[in-house]
Design a protein around this motif. Structure first.
Motif, short mmCIF file in Angstrom:
data_model
loop_
_atom_site.label_atom_id
_atom_site.label_comp_id
_atom_site.label_asym_id
_atom_site.label_seq_id
_atom_site.Cartn_x
_atom_site.Cartn_y
_atom_site.Cartn_z
N LEU A 142 0.85 -1.19 0.00
CA LEU A 142 0.00 0.00 0.00
C LEU A 142 0.88 1.24 0.00
O LEU A 142 1.90 1.28 0.70
N ALA A 143 0.47 2.24 -0.77
CA ALA A 143 1.17 3.53 -0.75
C ALA A 143 0.61 4.34 0.42
O ALA A 143 -0.59 4.59 0.49
N VAL A 144 1.47 4.74 1.33
CA VAL A 144 1.05 5.42 2.56
C VAL A 144 1.45 6.90 2.46
O VAL A 144 2.63 7.21 2.23
N CYS A 145 0.48 7.80 2.62
CA CYS A 145 0.79 9.22 2.46
C CYS A 145 -0.36 10.07 3.00
O CYS A 145 -1.36 9.53 3.46
N THR A 146 -0.19 11.38 2.92
CA THR A 146 -1.28 12.27 3.33
C THR A 146 -2.35 12.29 2.23
O THR A 146 -2.10 11.87 1.09
N GLU A 147 -3.53 12.80 2.59
CA GLU A 147 -4.63 12.88 1.62
C GLU A 147 -4.21 13.71 0.41
O GLU A 147 -4.45 13.34 -0.74
N PHE A 152 -3.88 2.98 -2.10
CA PHE A 152 -3.43 3.97 -1.11
C PHE A 152 -3.97 3.70 0.29
O PHE A 152 -5.07 3.18 0.45
N LYS A 153 -3.16 4.07 1.26
CA LYS A 153 -3.62 4.17 2.64
C LYS A 153 -3.27 5.58 3.11
O LYS A 153 -2.09 5.93 3.21
N VAL A 154 -4.29 6.38 3.36
CA VAL A 154 -4.06 7.76 3.81
C VAL A 154 -3.86 7.76 5.32
O VAL A 154 -4.60 7.08 6.05
N VAL A 155 -2.84 8.48 5.79
CA VAL A 155 -2.60 8.55 7.24
C VAL A 155 -2.80 9.98 7.74
O VAL A 155 -2.47 10.95 7.06
N GLN A 156 -3.34 10.06 8.95
CA GLN A 156 -3.57 11.36 9.59
C GLN A 156 -2.33 11.75 10.38
O GLN A 156 -1.43 10.95 10.62
N ASP A 157 -2.32 13.00 10.82
CA ASP A 157 -1.21 13.50 11.62
C ASP A 157 -1.06 12.66 12.89
O ASP A 157 -2.05 12.42 13.60
N LYS A 158 0.13 12.18 13.14
CA LYS A 158 0.50 11.40 14.33
C LYS A 158 -0.07 9.98 14.33
O LYS A 158 0.00 9.28 15.35
N GLU A 159 -0.67 9.59 13.22
CA GLU A 159 -1.12 8.19 13.11
C GLU A 159 0.09 7.27 13.07
O GLU A 159 1.19 7.66 12.64
N THR A 160 -0.09 6.03 13.52
CA THR A 160 1.03 5.09 13.55
C THR A 160 0.70 3.84 12.74
O THR A 160 -0.47 3.50 12.52
N THR A 167 7.63 0.72 15.07
CA THR A 167 6.43 1.55 14.86
C THR A 167 6.80 2.78 14.06
O THR A 167 7.73 3.51 14.42
N LEU A 168 6.05 3.00 13.00
CA LEU A 168 6.23 4.24 12.23
C LEU A 168 5.15 5.23 12.64
O LEU A 168 3.97 4.88 12.70
N GLU A 169 5.58 6.45 12.94
CA GLU A 169 4.62 7.52 13.23
C GLU A 169 4.74 8.58 12.14
O GLU A 169 5.86 8.96 11.77
N PHE A 170 3.60 9.07 11.67
CA PHE A 170 3.60 10.02 10.56
C PHE A 170 3.28 11.42 11.10
O PHE A 170 2.27 11.61 11.77
#
Ligand code: FEO
Length: 394
Positions: A99-104, A121-129, A136-139
């Protein structure tokens, strides 16, 4: 370059571009660059952080083969610019489960540019892990470093920040880590001037935001990895927050020697008043060096002859550049010459609306400078020195 281990089960798998000399058909790269991509293996999942510039995609794909990577779960796109995201189609094709992980915002830009299917895609929110098992990856959303969609990735257990362009430098080299701090400072400052400085106010916020994280290593996607992160964080804080120095930057052009004579006189008059001057002949100057000098300058003086009533095109280019990269200068002026008529001052002044500067009255002479013109330049030097003193810079 073959894969290199950054830490246990964390590998540099990107490419070094020794010979690239121009970025965006605009920015000089005297020392080449690198497109760093990082493979992070956890006990449960595997992530790839950023990819590489498309012409070098084979280096990345071969490195993944050399490491016998059979499966990638997440490809993290901190930034949509093609030098980091441009291999997205090839990587997602090679690892169909990834999955491509990024902001919206980044997702939209990647679909627009590379026509990637939305379900990849997998969209991640601020501070999502995201858990990789033992890691653990934190974004951390960090807009405007240097596009609106940018984020940083923080590996919690190892305290490594992967910030893509942020804290990066265009520097090709075989060392994984910064080993020549002087060279790295110069390259990082050039990078700041050309890429980050226009977003100085947003970057101030992002520098404050990362204060809450313990960071033991910064692994950008250009240039060497910072194993002493304090070095680059303090440099960024200084460039972003500090007052400018007691420095005049003087880019100029001269066609028949009149403007050059004025420049020489003004430079001496400023030096006599303990003001540092950085002088650039725009006919031959490295525009990146000029951008770097603008980082710390309190005053910008542009020197130009008059060409077809307006400024010389090279002077107009320098004014356009300064206006675009928004240095923190406080004062500006213009010196130059003309033969029979000029609107160079009006036209140049109209080209720098982004600069929050006080304009000090220009000195423009007819023909070759004479005694009255030198006196006017002496007065200009005195005014600049007084302004610097009043601003607490001398
Ligand atoms: Fe290195 Fe903004 O790309």
């Amino acid at each position: 370059m073959k894969p290199r281990e950054l830490k246990r089960n964390i590998y540099c798998v990107g490419a070094i571009d020794w010979d690239r000399r121009l970025f965006d058909s605009l920015i000089p790269l005297p020392d080449g660059t690198s497109y760093n991509s990082y493979l992070v293996k956890g006990t449960g999942k595997t992530a790839l952080i950023d990819t590489v510039n498309p012409p070098m995609k084979d280096v990345l794909l071969e490195n993944l083969d050399l490491l016998e990577v059979k499966n990638i779960d997440y490809v993290i796109f901190n930034h949509a610019e093609p030098d980091h995201s441009g291999s997205i189609r090839e990587v997602l094709a090679k690892y169909p489960e990834a999955l491509a992980v990024c902001t919206e915002k980044c997702k939209g830009m990647l679909i627009d540019r590379f026509m990637v299917a939305e379900d990849r895609f997998k969209v991640v929110q601020d501070k999502e892990t995201l858990s990789l098992g033992d890691r653990t990856l934190e974004f951390i959303h960090a807009p405007w470093v240097h596009w609106p969609e940018t984020m940083l990735t923080y590996l919690r257990e190892e305290k490594i920040l992967f910030p893509c362009d942020f804290f990066g430098s265009h520097l090709a080299g075989t060392d994984i880590f910064v080993r020549d701090a002087g060279q790295e400072y110069e390259a990082a400052k050039r990078y700041w001037a050309e890429i980050m400085m226009p977003f100085r106010l947003q970057i101030q916020k992002n520098l404050e935001k990362i204060k809450e994280y313990q960071i033991e290593m910064i692994a950008p996607s250009h240039g060497p990895v910072h194993d002493v992160p304090k070095f680059i964080i303090e440099a960024y804080r200084s460039w972003a927050f500090d007052q400018p120095g007691n420095i005049v930057v003087l880019p100029y052009v001269s066609m028949h020697g009149s403007t050059r004579k004025m420049v020489e006189y003004l430079v001496s008059a400023l030096a006599a008043r303990s003001v540092t001057v950085k002088q650039f002949d725009l006919a031959v100057a490295d525009i990146g060096k000029l951008a770097m000098a603008l980082v710390d300058a309190a005053t910008i003086v542009i020197g130009t002859p008059t060409v077809l009533i307006g400024p010389h095109p090279n002077a107009a280019h320098a004014a356009f550049l300064a206006n675009a990269i928004k240095p923190k200068a406080k004062f500006a002026s213009i010196i130059g010459s003309y033969g029979w008529g000029t609107k160079a001052v009006e036209q140049l002044a109209a080209m720098i609306p982004n600069l929050k500067v006080e304009i000090i009255p220009p000195v423009i002479c007819k023909g070759f400078p004479k005694e009255a013109d030198f006196q006017a330049l002496e007065a200009l030097a005195e005014t600049i020195a007084e302004k610097h003193k009043a601003a607490g810079l001398i």
